[in-house]
Write an enzyme that holds these catalytic residues in place. Structure first.
Site: not given
Ligand code: SPD
Length: 425
Positions: A83, A62-63, A68, A55
């Site tokens: 974003c 930008e985010s 996983h 994971s």
């Protein structure tokens, strides 16, 4: 752009299972995909789970990109959320599909924060600005990659700077991680075996307790112990004419010689007879009474070590011990492996006799729960406390600069917490 962000929810099927279980490869692929898509990376955190699965998340200015994996299904689920107009998430999608060797990929794109539905608020945006971080220019990039050994209820995680050795041998997956807290760490099939920083606890306790309570041990046999730590400690004792070590997996020896040289430091000692073979077979073929000390330095009772936890094997060990011989085994954690722990003590007692078997403990931070046990089974008269000479032990520990074993620990190790004593009473 009609929205604040674009969120792609991705499914990758029929990927390479090897790749989906390789935390370093996945981290690099995710970071590479983020950068090629035009993003600025701030932080990445990745965990490898034992026995398999990874994971992780890459936080970008930008985010984020998150993943996983289920190597057992060749499947990975990925979120790519960006974003602004500067990053194209579909570039990352395509790169990851190739990196994971996915047979098939599918994705849906959601628009996050549709501008038509948003109304900009009237507030002092300047007051909310973090002046300090904007003055500092580009954000500081950090990185967290973790190795995790876990079962369904507990886990131990160690942050590392990458894998130094990664080989699937004929018997098991042999890996060495460069951990930040415990130095180089050997794992077999995802289970911690030994680390540079705490190995001495295990290796000093599995060797000096029997050697310093046997009348005069001349021949020792180590079953397993491919990292070399047990042999290194035994060979500190001049009384031994020969230490035979039978390790099934030459890749363990290779990994430790290359990456844990402080542990694998006795392989050139002329008194060491190293045999790469099956320890069970070796014991079966060994003559009666041929060893004073037999140490079973095994992995946990899964995979190649399973046969080292059987009645048949321990009976054979009893047979090859000399009259005053001692068998020592690593006997798992009373807390973590309570079922195995209880069962093996019953087996030892059925073979060696009710009062001939003793349990002692040591504290090993990189093993599940940190509480680890060893068994001391005596074929003849040797007794772990009655035959113990504090002065001799003290002098020995001092002479060799031991870091855990001393005359106090020798005695204290046999004082069991009540719940442990009850488990094997
Ligand atoms: N769960 C950890 C058990 C490891 C026992 N063997 C370690 C080998 C060190 N020489």
């Amino acid at each position: 752009m009609a929205s604040l962000g674009r969120h792609i929810i991705v499914e990758y099927y029929n990927c390479s299972s090897e790749i989906l279980n390789d935390v370093v490869h996945i981290e690099k692929s995710m970071e590479g995909a983020a950068e090629d898509a035009g993003a600025t990376i701030i932080n990445s955190t990745f965990h490898h789970f034992s026995p398999y699965g990874v994971s992780g998340v890459v936080v970008i200015q930008e985010s984020h990109l998150a993943i996983h994996t289920w190597p057992e299904y060749g499947y990975a689920s990925v979120d790519i959320f960006t974003c602004g107009d500067t990053v194209n998430p579909w570039v990352a999608y395509q790169i990851l599909k190739e990196k994971f060797e996915a047979g098939h990929g599918s994705a849906v794109e959601l628009l996050r924060g549709e501008k038509a539905l948003l109304k900009e608020r009237d507030f002092d945006i300047k007051a909310m600005r973090d002046e300090k971080s904007s003055e500092e220019g580009s954000p500081i990039r950090t990185r967290d990659v973790w190795f995790t050994e876990r079962d369904d209820k507990i886990a131990l995680s160690l942050k590392h700077d990458g894998k130094l050795y990664d080989v699937q041998s004929d018997f098991q997956k042999v890996e060495v991680y460069k951990t930040q807290a415990y130095g180089n760490l050997l794992t077999l099939d995802g289970m911690v075996m030994t680390s540079e920083k705490d190995e001495y606890v295990y290796h000093e306790m599995i060797t000096h307790i029997p050697t310093l309570t046997h009348p005069k041990p001349k021949r020792a046999l180590v079953i397993g112990g491919g990292d070399g730590g047990t042999a290194r400690e035994l060979l500190r004792h001049d009384s031994y004419d020969e230490v035979v070590m039978v390790e099934i997996d030459d890749k363990v020896i290779e990994a430790c010689k290359e990456h844990l040289p402080g542990i694998a430091s006795a392989f050139d000692n002329p008194k060491l007879n190293l045999i790469v073979d099956d320890g069970i077979k070796y014991v079966k073929d060994a003559p009666d009474g041929s060893f004073d000390i037999v140490i079973v330095d095994s992995t946990d009772p899964v995979g190649p070590a399973e046969g080292l936890f059987t009645v048949e094997f321990y009976k054979e060990v009893y047979r090859i011990l000399s009259d005053d011989g001692i068998m020592i085994t690593q006997s798992e954690s009373p807390r973590f492996n309570s079922k195995v722990f209880k069962e093996i003590y019953q087996v030892y007692r059925s073979i060696f006799g009710q009062d001939q078997v003793h349990c002692y403990l040591a504290y090993i931070p990189t093993y599940p729960t940190g509480m680890w046990s060893f068994s001391y089974s005596s074929k003849g008269k040797a007794h772990p406390l009655n035959d113990f000479n504090a002065e001799e032990s003290k002098a020995f520990a001092k002479k060799h600069g031991l870091k855990y074993y001393n005359e106090g620990i020798h005695q204290a190790a046999f004082a069991l917490p009540s719940f442990v004593a009850e488990m094997i009473s």
